[in-house]
Design an enzyme around this catalytic site. Sequence first.
Site, short mmCIF file in Angstrom:
data_model
loop_
_atom_site.label_atom_id
_atom_site.label_comp_id
_atom_site.label_asym_id
_atom_site.label_seq_id
_atom_site.Cartn_x
_atom_site.Cartn_y
_atom_site.Cartn_z
N ARG A 190 -8.01 11.03 -5.82
CA ARG A 190 -9.22 10.31 -5.41
C ARG A 190 -10.45 11.22 -5.30
O ARG A 190 -11.58 10.74 -5.34
CB ARG A 190 -8.98 9.57 -4.10
CG ARG A 190 -8.29 8.24 -4.26
CD ARG A 190 -9.21 7.14 -4.77
NE ARG A 190 -9.98 6.55 -3.69
CZ ARG A 190 -11.28 6.69 -3.54
NH1 ARG A 190 -11.98 7.41 -4.40
NH2 ARG A 190 -11.89 6.12 -2.54
N ASP A 232 -6.37 -3.45 -7.56
CA ASP A 232 -6.85 -4.13 -6.35
C ASP A 232 -6.98 -5.61 -6.66
O ASP A 232 -7.09 -5.99 -7.83
CB ASP A 232 -8.21 -3.56 -5.92
CG ASP A 232 -8.55 -3.98 -4.50
OD1 ASP A 232 -8.07 -3.34 -3.56
OD2 ASP A 232 -9.27 -4.99 -4.33
N ARG A 281 0.82 -1.22 0.00
CA ARG A 281 0.00 0.00 0.00
C ARG A 281 0.85 1.27 0.00
O ARG A 281 0.53 2.23 0.69
CB ARG A 281 -0.92 0.05 1.23
CG ARG A 281 -2.04 -0.94 1.22
CD ARG A 281 -3.16 -0.50 0.30
NE ARG A 281 -3.96 -1.64 -0.05
CZ ARG A 281 -5.00 -2.07 0.65
NH1 ARG A 281 -5.36 -1.39 1.69
NH2 ARG A 281 -5.66 -3.12 0.27
N TYR A 302 -14.17 -12.95 0.02
CA TYR A 302 -14.99 -11.77 -0.31
C TYR A 302 -16.25 -12.17 -1.08
O TYR A 302 -17.34 -11.68 -0.81
CB TYR A 302 -14.19 -10.77 -1.15
CG TYR A 302 -13.19 -9.99 -0.32
CD1 TYR A 302 -13.62 -9.04 0.60
CD2 TYR A 302 -11.82 -10.20 -0.44
CE1 TYR A 302 -12.70 -8.33 1.38
CE2 TYR A 302 -10.91 -9.50 0.32
CZ TYR A 302 -11.35 -8.56 1.23
OH TYR A 302 -10.45 -7.87 1.99
N ARG A 350 -3.85 6.51 0.60
CA ARG A 350 -4.42 7.71 1.23
C ARG A 350 -3.51 8.49 2.16
O ARG A 350 -3.82 9.61 2.52
CB ARG A 350 -5.71 7.33 1.98
CG ARG A 350 -6.87 7.10 1.05
CD ARG A 350 -7.98 6.38 1.75
NE ARG A 350 -7.48 5.08 2.20
CZ ARG A 350 -8.18 4.21 2.89
NH1 ARG A 350 -9.42 4.50 3.25
NH2 ARG A 350 -7.67 3.06 3.25
O1 CP3 Z 1 0.29 0.35 -3.34
C1 CP3 Z 1 -0.18 -0.82 -3.37
O2 CP3 Z 1 0.00 -1.66 -2.47
C2 CP3 Z 1 -0.90 -1.26 -4.63
C3 CP3 Z 1 -2.30 -1.21 -4.62
C4 CP3 Z 1 -3.16 -2.23 -3.91
C5 CP3 Z 1 -4.49 -1.92 -3.51
N1 CP3 Z 1 -5.08 -3.05 -3.06
C6 CP3 Z 1 -5.11 -0.60 -3.66
C7 CP3 Z 1 -6.16 -0.23 -2.69
C8 CP3 Z 1 -2.95 -3.59 -3.61
C9 CP3 Z 1 -1.69 -4.43 -3.79
C10 CP3 Z 1 -4.18 -4.08 -3.07
C11 CP3 Z 1 -4.37 -5.49 -2.68
C12 CP3 Z 1 -5.52 -5.83 -1.84
N2 CP3 Z 1 -6.80 -5.35 -1.88
C13 CP3 Z 1 -5.48 -6.85 -0.85
C14 CP3 Z 1 -4.29 -7.67 -0.52
C15 CP3 Z 1 -3.34 -6.92 0.34
C16 CP3 Z 1 -3.79 -6.74 1.75
O3 CP3 Z 1 -4.05 -5.59 2.12
O4 CP3 Z 1 -3.89 -7.74 2.47
C17 CP3 Z 1 -6.76 -6.92 -0.26
C18 CP3 Z 1 -7.18 -7.84 0.84
C19 CP3 Z 1 -7.59 -5.98 -0.93
C20 CP3 Z 1 -9.03 -5.69 -0.69
C21 CP3 Z 1 -9.18 -4.29 -0.23
N3 CP3 Z 1 -9.23 -3.20 -1.08
C22 CP3 Z 1 -9.24 -3.81 1.10
C23 CP3 Z 1 -9.25 -4.67 2.33
C24 CP3 Z 1 -9.30 -2.41 1.03
C25 CP3 Z 1 -9.20 -1.47 2.20
C26 CP3 Z 1 -10.36 -0.68 2.55
C27 CP3 Z 1 -9.89 0.66 3.08
O5 CP3 Z 1 -10.45 1.65 2.61
O6 CP3 Z 1 -8.96 0.72 3.92
C28 CP3 Z 1 -9.30 -2.07 -0.34
C29 CP3 Z 1 -9.31 -0.70 -0.88
C30 CP3 Z 1 -8.04 -0.25 -1.48
N4 CP3 Z 1 -7.28 -0.95 -2.34
C31 CP3 Z 1 -7.41 1.00 -1.23
C32 CP3 Z 1 -6.24 1.03 -2.00
C33 CP3 Z 1 -5.23 2.14 -2.13
C34 CP3 Z 1 -7.99 2.06 -0.28
C35 CP3 Z 1 -7.95 3.44 -0.72
C36 CP3 Z 1 -9.06 4.04 -1.50
O7 CP3 Z 1 -10.27 3.76 -1.30
O8 CP3 Z 1 -8.68 4.91 -2.29
#
Ligand code: CP3
Length: 346
Positions: free
Chosen positions: A41, A77, A28, A152, A32
């Site tokens: 965003r 994602d 990540r 999911y 944010r």
């Molecule tokens: O910079 C990076 O790491 C690359 C981008 C990336 C995202 N998601 C962008 C994202 C990567 C590698 C992921 C993988 C991902 N997504 C995983 C595996 C990694 C982990 O965290 O265990 C999982 C389980 C997801 C599913 C997911 N998507 C979750 C649990 C969330 C978080 C919800 C939150 O708002 O905190 C997301 C949303 C997400 N994916 C964001 C980002 C940057 C949140 C920011 C936003 O809404 O702009």
Amino acid sequence: MSAKPFNDNFLKACRGEEHSHVPVWYMRQAGRYQAEYRKIREKYSLFEITHRPEVCAEVTMLPIHQLDVDAAILFADIMTPMPAMGIDVEIKSSIGPVIANPITGKGDVEKLRKLEPSEHVPYILDTIKLLREELRVPLIGFAGAPFTLASYLIEGGPSRNYYKTKAFMHSDPEAWHLLMDRLGEMTVTYLKAQMAAGAQAVQVFDSWVGALNAQDYAQFVAPIMNRIFSELEEESAPKIMFGVGAGHLLHEWDRLPLDVIGLDWRTPISFARGQGVTKTVQGNLDPGLLLASWPEIEKKTRGILDEGMQTPGFIFNLGHGVYPQVQVETLQRLTAFIHEYSAKNN
Ligand code: CP3
């Protein structure tokens, strides 16, 4: 364009080779906690960013310019390929992926469509190509692993205890294995397409598989993970495996034809080695620690480096993703510290 030489420390570490300093990147690392990301965003949703290769490449590169990390990870994602398979998913802010049509039985599994990357996610492949023209560090592609994706799809969103997933798995093993097959096929196809487009390494995220005990893992998940990595074996790009709370599964992962094992913050490197892990490891600073004071961060980082550097090839990362509350300056200082300390103590 900068004339900076290509920094291959990360790829060398993946292969267990000596490197001039310990490479570092953060899960990540685009997100944010960055004002620039928050600004983008305001205009676009996460899916809208990923559908626009120029914007998506810009977001992927934010941490490269800002933090001086040794690898980039494609901004997307794990749910990105799901709509192509027929899943109606939305990424909700501060919640995560929410599914409008969760999977409830075999009929739903049979309806899942096959991913055709060039047809369904051309924007991802275009982003990778754009990034390869610009980047002077390796680009990591990624995909979700079947268990985490299935959690999911079955729960309908994030979950604490995965009881619907476990109930599904135990009450209809045939439908479960079919679901694993369909998702595993997607993982392989999607990663192969990313590597063909230019991804120089890939990480498979099985973030939530640690929720299973070793016996259930062996029965319900190990077969598909074996198949995924055997099908990827011919690809020369290094492969990384990551999960949270998966200390009890590390010996299974170490047997797979993959290169790097990512550790979460509860799994010390010495513990992993004690479990028989022979591969390169990546990790594992507690992401919560980034909100503590610098001396504490430095102390813990030094401890991780001292342990990690005992074997050639070590990659520094967090034990999970960066929280939105983290200061950019903290990650800048941390990256510089890791580079300096590891170069000096090599
Ligand atoms: O910079 C990076 O790491 C690359 C981008 C990336 C995202 N998601 C962008 C994202 C990567 C590698 C992921 C993988 C991902 N997504 C995983 C595996 C990694 C982990 O965290 O265990 C999982 C389980 C997801 C599913 C997911 N998507 C979750 C649990 C969330 C978080 C919800 C939150 O708002 O905190 C997301 C949303 C997400 N994916 C964001 C980002 C940057 C949140 C920011 C936003 O809404 O702009």
